[in-house]
Design an enzyme around this catalytic site. Structure first.
Site, short mmCIF file in Angstrom:
data_model
loop_
_atom_site.label_atom_id
_atom_site.label_comp_id
_atom_site.label_asym_id
_atom_site.label_seq_id
_atom_site.Cartn_x
_atom_site.Cartn_y
_atom_site.Cartn_z
N ASN A 209 0.85 -1.19 0.00
CA ASN A 209 0.00 0.00 0.00
C ASN A 209 0.88 1.24 0.00
O ASN A 209 2.10 1.15 -0.08
CB ASN A 209 -0.95 -0.03 1.20
CG ASN A 209 -0.17 -0.12 2.49
OD1 ASN A 209 0.55 0.79 2.86
ND2 ASN A 209 -0.29 -1.26 3.18
N ASP A 278 -4.05 -6.93 4.96
CA ASP A 278 -4.99 -7.90 5.56
C ASP A 278 -4.86 -9.28 4.92
O ASP A 278 -5.22 -10.28 5.52
CB ASP A 278 -6.43 -7.40 5.38
CG ASP A 278 -6.70 -6.21 6.29
OD1 ASP A 278 -6.27 -6.26 7.45
OD2 ASP A 278 -7.32 -5.23 5.83
N PHE A 322 -4.53 2.66 14.74
CA PHE A 322 -4.88 3.68 13.74
C PHE A 322 -6.00 3.07 12.90
O PHE A 322 -6.10 1.84 12.80
CB PHE A 322 -3.68 4.01 12.85
CG PHE A 322 -2.84 5.15 13.38
CD1 PHE A 322 -2.04 4.97 14.49
CD2 PHE A 322 -2.86 6.38 12.75
CE1 PHE A 322 -1.27 6.01 14.99
CE2 PHE A 322 -2.09 7.44 13.23
CZ PHE A 322 -1.29 7.25 14.34
N LYS A 336 -13.53 -0.85 15.49
CA LYS A 336 -12.16 -1.39 15.66
C LYS A 336 -11.69 -1.24 17.10
O LYS A 336 -10.99 -2.12 17.62
CB LYS A 336 -11.19 -0.69 14.70
CG LYS A 336 -11.39 -1.14 13.26
CD LYS A 336 -10.54 -0.42 12.25
CE LYS A 336 -10.94 -0.88 10.85
NZ LYS A 336 -10.36 -0.12 9.77
O1 PMT Z 1 2.89 6.11 6.71
P1 PMT Z 1 2.26 7.40 6.25
O2 PMT Z 1 2.47 7.65 4.77
O3 PMT Z 1 2.65 8.58 7.10
O4 PMT Z 1 0.67 7.24 6.41
C1 PMT Z 1 0.10 7.11 7.68
C2 PMT Z 1 -1.02 6.06 7.71
C3 PMT Z 1 -2.13 6.48 6.76
C4 PMT Z 1 -0.47 4.70 7.28
C5 PMT Z 1 -1.53 5.98 9.19
O5 PMT Z 1 -2.04 7.25 9.55
C6 PMT Z 1 -2.64 4.96 9.34
O6 PMT Z 1 -3.81 5.22 9.20
N1 PMT Z 1 -2.25 3.69 9.68
C7 PMT Z 1 -3.17 2.54 9.81
C8 PMT Z 1 -3.55 2.04 8.45
C9 PMT Z 1 -4.39 0.76 8.54
O7 PMT Z 1 -3.88 -0.28 8.27
O8 PMT Z 1 -5.57 0.93 9.03
P2 PMT Z 1 -6.67 -0.28 9.20
O9 PMT Z 1 -7.92 0.44 9.48
O10 PMT Z 1 -6.62 -1.19 8.01
O11 PMT Z 1 -6.17 -1.07 10.45
C10 PMT Z 1 -6.60 -0.80 11.76
C11 PMT Z 1 -5.50 -1.06 12.76
O12 PMT Z 1 -5.21 -2.46 12.80
C12 PMT Z 1 -4.19 -0.38 12.45
O13 PMT Z 1 -3.62 0.08 13.66
C13 PMT Z 1 -3.35 -1.48 11.82
O14 PMT Z 1 -1.94 -1.25 12.09
C14 PMT Z 1 -3.86 -2.70 12.53
N2 PMT Z 1 -3.80 -3.92 11.71
C15 PMT Z 1 -4.41 -3.98 10.49
C16 PMT Z 1 -4.39 -5.16 9.78
C17 PMT Z 1 -3.73 -6.28 10.32
N3 PMT Z 1 -3.67 -7.43 9.63
N4 PMT Z 1 -3.15 -6.21 11.51
C18 PMT Z 1 -3.18 -5.06 12.24
O15 PMT Z 1 -2.66 -4.99 13.35
#
Ligand code: PMT
Length: 395
Positions: A209, A278, A322, A336
């Site tokens: 990504n 994911d 996040f 979440k």
């Molecule tokens: O790196 P930059 O260019 O500065 O951009 C910052 C950012 C956009 C990456 C950051 O601000 C951000 O939003 N990060 C989380 C992105 C994300 O994966 O969001 P999500 O909604 O898909 O996941 C929710 C949370 O679960 C996140 O904390 C993620 O780290 C975590 N996760 C997700 C998938 C997974 N398989 N395991 C996880 O732990």
């Protein structure tokens, strides 16, 4: 606090330039080393000799006239500075810097420095309220430049309103507070994740990504600065790890999970800003997949949801996630928080200007497990990092 700090003071052309003399004398009394750069217009209000006498340093006005002390002065001063203060800051200087114009010693120094820059605006109230100036200020604030708000009152031009430069004692205490480093994370171990993950298809290709790591690296930088021991578990980025953090580079989500678990027992706080994939290809081919049919179907399998797994063994650790959304930001982020057993989540919407991937700024909502939503304005990722750490300290 200011002892031996290198402060570059930019003085621009306004009547408040006389107050800058008092500011220099205060900073020198506090044992800071002050280099003054004046614009041509500033010299119409105050003679450079005044600043030279007060600072015991040569005052620079013309970038081409006086290359006596440094070969390339604007770079030398920009590098030497621990802080650049522009006081008074006219609408002109703010406009130039907001628009990338570097045509004199002061603007080139501000442009070339990596040190924090603070403006103390001073001007007529109508100029201050002009939307062009306000949008320039907003633009600079979003990039991390700081402003000391002007006061209200009777201005030199006779008008009454906002635009009086902050008094020298106020500017001095603002500068002092910038050097007062909070050390409120001493004794704490923080795991920060950053960047994207890469899920290999074959030795040549991967699924990933747009994360650049800027958000996570900003958090790691601030956490170490505030005294924490920091493990920065990072997917591939082009960023340099902040000094003092222990960088653990990873590629895939599974690798990230594994490295987190190696340090989880030791951690007090985990901040997951990484954009974790994911899904990963069910098979990673050992050789490059050759082009053959019109269609190539890729089978994907679910990666572990790292944060969900950590939430199950949370204990008394603080878990911050996040959420990157493109719709129903609050609703999805709230879900979440509860599903992953988080203390709070920092939610950003990809479609909001200045938010998300790659930008130096972010626009977020912080949502806690009680469902409280705090909406924050656009701010530099470094400032947001500090704010997230402040919220953790509150917990
Ligand atoms: O790196 P930059 O260019 O500065 O951009 C910052 C950012 C956009 C990456 C950051 O601000 C951000 O939003 N990060 C989380 C992105 C994300 O994966 O969001 P999500 O909604 O898909 O996941 C929710 C949370 O679960 C996140 O904390 C993620 O780290 C975590 N996760 C997700 C998938 C997974 N398989 N395991 C996880 O732990």
């Amino acid at each position: 606090m200011l002892k031996n700090k290198n402060i570059v003071l930019g003085v621009t052309g306004g009547i408040a330039a006389y107050k800058a003399c008092d500011l220099v004398s205060r900073l020198v009394k506090a044992e800071a080393n002050v280099d003054v750069i004046m614009t041509e217009n500033a010299t119409k209000f105050i003679n450079p000799l005044t600043f030279q006498s007060l600072s015991s340093n040569q005052v620079i006005v013309d970038m081409f006239k006086e290359p006596k002390y440094w070969e390339i002065q604007h770079i030398a001063l920009a590098k030497k500075a621990d802080l650049v203060v522009v006081a008074p800051a006219t609408a002109n200087i703010i406009g130039k810097i907001a628009n990338g114009i570097a045509d004199d010693m002061l603007t080139t120094t501000v442009m070339a420095t990596k040190a924090p820059v603070v403006f103390a605006p001073a001007m007529n109230c109508n100029m201050y309220e002009n939307p062009i100036l306000q949008s320039n200020i907003e633009r600079l604030k979003a990039l991390g430049y700081r402003f000391i708000e002007p006061g209200e009152g009777r201005l030199a031009c006779g008008d009454v309103g906002i635009g009086k430069m902050a008094e020298p004692d106020v500017i001095e205490s603002y500068i002092n507070s910038m050097f007062e480093r909070k050390k409120d994370f001493v004794g704490k171990t923080v795991i920060v994740t950053a960047g994207p993950t890469r899920e290999a298809i074959d030795p040549v290709r991967y699924i990933s990504n747009h994360s650049t790591g800027k958000m996570g690296y900003s958090i790691a930088y601030k956490a170490v600065d505030r005294g924490a021991k920091v493990y920065l578990i990072s997917g591939p980025t082009s960023l340099k790890a902040p000094e003092g953090v222990q960088l653990i580079p990873v590629n895939s989500a599974r690798e990230m999970h594994e490295k987190i678990m190696e340090h989880y027992d030791e951690a007090d706080i985990v901040i997951m800003s990484a954009a974790v994939a994911d899904y990963a290809p069910a098979i990673t081919h050992q050789q490059k997949v050759k082009k053959s049919d019109e269609k190539l179907i890729l089978e994907l399998v679910k990666n572990p949801d790292i944060l969900y797994e950590l939430g199950k063994i949370k204990g008394d650790k603080i878990l911050v996630g996040f959420a990157m959304e493109t719709e129903n930001l609050v609703e999805n982020a709230k879900e979440k928080v509860s599903k992953k057993n988080l203390d709070f989540i920092v939610a950003n919407d990809l479609f909001t200007e200045g938010a998300g991937f790659g930008t130096d700024t972010n626009v977020v909502k912080i949502i806690d497990k009680q469902g409280n939503v705090e909406s924050l304005p656009k701010m530099a990722k470094l400032d947001l990092a500090d704010l997230i750490l402040d919220r953790i300290i509150k917990l």
